[in-house]
Write a protein that holds these residues in place. Sequence first.
Motif, PDB file in Angstrom:
ATOM      1  N   UNK A  37      44.552  26.567  29.283  1.00  0.00           N
ATOM      2  CA  UNK A  37      44.814  27.993  29.407  1.00  0.00           C
ATOM      3  C   UNK A  37      45.401  28.438  30.745  1.00  0.00           C
ATOM      4  N   UNK A  38      46.057  27.547  31.501  1.00  0.00           N
ATOM      5  CA  UNK A  38      46.579  27.913  32.815  1.00  0.00           C
ATOM      6  C   UNK A  38      47.602  29.042  32.709  1.00  0.00           C
ATOM      7  N   UNK A  39      48.436  29.025  31.654  1.00  0.00           N
ATOM      8  CA  UNK A  39      49.440  30.086  31.498  1.00  0.00           C
ATOM      9  C   UNK A  39      48.768  31.463  31.468  1.00  0.00           C
ATOM     10  N   UNK A  40      47.757  31.596  30.636  1.00  0.00           N
ATOM     11  CA  UNK A  40      47.095  32.898  30.499  1.00  0.00           C
ATOM     12  C   UNK A  40      46.258  33.228  31.728  1.00  0.00           C
ATOM     13  N   UNK A  41      45.733  32.241  32.417  1.00  0.00           N
ATOM     14  CA  UNK A  41      45.019  32.489  33.665  1.00  0.00           C
ATOM     15  C   UNK A  41      45.951  33.102  34.705  1.00  0.00           C
ATOM     16  N   UNK A  42      47.192  32.626  34.753  1.00  0.00           N
ATOM     17  CA  UNK A  42      48.168  33.219  35.669  1.00  0.00           C
ATOM     18  C   UNK A  42      48.461  34.664  35.287  1.00  0.00           C
ATOM     19  N   UNK A  43      48.611  34.933  33.994  1.00  0.00           N
ATOM     20  CA  UNK A  43      48.871  36.305  33.550  1.00  0.00           C
ATOM     21  C   UNK A  43      47.697  37.204  33.924  1.00  0.00           C
ATOM     22  N   UNK A  44      46.475  36.721  33.773  1.00  0.00           N
ATOM     23  CA  UNK A  44      45.297  37.498  34.149  1.00  0.00           C
ATOM     24  C   UNK A  44      45.281  37.773  35.647  1.00  0.00           C
ATOM     25  N   UNK A  45      45.690  36.808  36.435  1.00  0.00           N
ATOM     26  CA  UNK A  45      45.746  36.995  37.890  1.00  0.00           C
ATOM     27  C   UNK A  45      46.784  38.051  38.252  1.00  0.00           C
ATOM     28  N   UNK A  46      47.936  38.025  37.574  1.00  0.00           N
ATOM     29  CA  UNK A  46      48.961  39.037  37.800  1.00  0.00           C
ATOM     30  C   UNK A  46      48.449  40.421  37.412  1.00  0.00           C
ATOM     31  N   UNK A  47      47.738  40.499  36.300  1.00  0.00           N
ATOM     32  CA  UNK A  47      47.154  41.770  35.847  1.00  0.00           C
ATOM     33  C   UNK A  47      46.194  42.309  36.915  1.00  0.00           C
ATOM     34  N   UNK A  48      45.351  41.443  37.446  1.00  0.00           N
ATOM     35  CA  UNK A  48      44.397  41.861  38.469  1.00  0.00           C
ATOM     36  C   UNK A  48      45.116  42.351  39.720  1.00  0.00           C
ATOM     37  N   UNK A  49      46.200  41.678  40.078  1.00  0.00           N
ATOM     38  CA  UNK A  49      46.972  42.131  41.240  1.00  0.00           C
ATOM     39  C   UNK A  49      47.485  43.549  41.009  1.00  0.00           C
ATOM     40  N   UNK A  50      47.988  43.815  39.831  1.00  0.00           N
ATOM     41  CA  UNK A  50      48.499  45.149  39.517  1.00  0.00           C
ATOM     42  C   UNK A  50      47.402  46.202  39.596  1.00  0.00           C
ATOM     43  N   UNK A  51      46.241  45.894  39.064  1.00  0.00           N
ATOM     44  CA  UNK A  51      45.121  46.837  39.117  1.00  0.00           C
ATOM     45  C   UNK A  51      44.775  47.181  40.565  1.00  0.00           C
ATOM     46  N   UNK A  52      44.823  46.190  41.425  1.00  0.00           N
ATOM     47  CA  UNK A  52      44.404  46.379  42.818  1.00  0.00           C
ATOM     48  C   UNK A  52      45.516  46.883  43.725  1.00  0.00           C
ATOM     49  N   UNK A  53      46.729  46.989  43.202  1.00  0.00           N
ATOM     50  CA  UNK A  53      47.865  47.387  44.040  1.00  0.00           C
ATOM     51  C   UNK A  53      48.738  48.439  43.360  1.00  0.00           C
ATOM     52  N   UNK A  54      48.131  49.354  42.655  1.00  0.00           N
ATOM     53  CA  UNK A  54      48.904  50.378  41.955  1.00  0.00           C
ATOM     54  C   UNK A  54      49.545  51.363  42.934  1.00  0.00           C
ATOM     55  N   UNK A  55      48.910  51.641  44.060  1.00  0.00           N
ATOM     56  CA  UNK A  55      49.472  52.489  45.119  1.00  0.00           C
ATOM     57  C   UNK A  55      49.973  53.838  44.624  1.00  0.00           C
ATOM     58  N   UNK A  56      49.242  54.409  43.668  1.00  0.00           N
ATOM     59  CA  UNK A  56      49.570  55.730  43.122  1.00  0.00           C
ATOM     60  C   UNK A  56      50.933  55.762  42.422  1.00  0.00           C
ATOM     61  N   UNK A  57      51.484  54.604  42.061  1.00  0.00           N
ATOM     62  CA  UNK A  57      52.780  54.537  41.390  1.00  0.00           C
ATOM     63  C   UNK A  57      52.639  54.280  39.888  1.00  0.00           C
ATOM     64  N   UNK A  58      51.454  53.944  39.447  1.00  0.00           N
ATOM     65  CA  UNK A  58      51.123  53.819  38.032  1.00  0.00           C
ATOM     66  C   UNK A  58      49.611  53.820  37.928  1.00  0.00           C
ATOM     67  N   UNK A  59      49.120  54.032  36.722  1.00  0.00           N
ATOM     68  CA  UNK A  59      47.674  54.096  36.537  1.00  0.00           C
ATOM     69  C   UNK A  59      47.102  52.711  36.247  1.00  0.00           C
ATOM     70  N   UNK A  60      46.131  52.248  37.046  1.00  0.00           N
ATOM     71  CA  UNK A  60      45.488  50.965  36.742  1.00  0.00           C
ATOM     72  C   UNK A  60      44.617  51.025  35.498  1.00  0.00           C
ATOM     73  N   UNK A  61      44.447  52.226  34.944  1.00  0.00           N
ATOM     74  CA  UNK A  61      43.666  52.392  33.720  1.00  0.00           C
ATOM     75  C   UNK A  61      44.561  52.679  32.508  1.00  0.00           C
ATOM     76  N   UNK A  62      45.878  52.516  32.689  1.00  0.00           N
ATOM     77  CA  UNK A  62      46.830  52.704  31.585  1.00  0.00           C
ATOM     78  C   UNK A  62      47.804  51.529  31.532  1.00  0.00           C
TER      79      UNK A  62
END
Length: 292
Positions: A115-140
Amino acid sequence: MRHAALWIGILLCAGCAQESEKIAESPANPATTKAPAATPPKTIPYVVNGEATQQLDLYLPKNADAKTPLVLFVHGGAWGGGDKRNHAAMAYRFEADGIATAVVNYRLSPGVKNPVHVQDVATAYAWLVNNSNQKFSPMKIFVMGHSAGAHNAGMLATGDFLLKAGVDSASQPKGYIGLEGIYDIPNLIKVWPGYKAWFIDKAFGPETNWAAGSPTRRKLQNKAPWLVIHSTEDELVDLAQARDFAAHLKQSGVDVTLNDTATGKHDQVINSIGDAANPVTKQIEDFIKKHS
């Protein structure tokens, strides 16, 4: 003759063989890259000191703010090819409609296996949640994938990959969108036995691993709504993959919309998303707006 035709199709459309990586890394269709961007994308590494493939391209609408929804798009390529740069026109289309988009690359087979492919996608998702910077909603955030990318979306929904990546319950996906997806590896091989040697063994290893890597055979962990789209003209993945997965989602209590009457070849379905007049584009955008 049938197997020879499929082999040519895999090389041109899925980019799974190692010698076709240069094809997969260049634009699959000039129409996917020529649309002008309202805001040029930013290429961002989502892993500190990670590999070159552990990057995403972030497209933001001009008026993006903390309420803007975001699509995390996962490219296809039989887990061994494909590239984020091939999907610029889709991202520009969403951008024009007020939707932010992150197109993600991830480590590829045969260098890594599920599952390394999906683990990378999950890591990218987490980065987005933590770095939204008011430019998108981390809950959308919506997860969308094509072919093997839709498989990655299915794995996210049927596993704890996001939780392990540090994504809390409030920031779990608002919805999932799968196009021309592969969701059941054993059944795929029954229909397309030649795929085993071409890319399934490289991406999943022995047959004993296949069920655990098949979203249709896994328990749903995240029951956000799904939009499952599959073309009747897909020459590389059979329609039963989408229908069986949609039935599994429904039986699991998920709000699922199945469009199994779309048209176009396997790659044509995703390459046409950049066209605002395309009915599949409208269906995806309406799904995002409905669930944002």
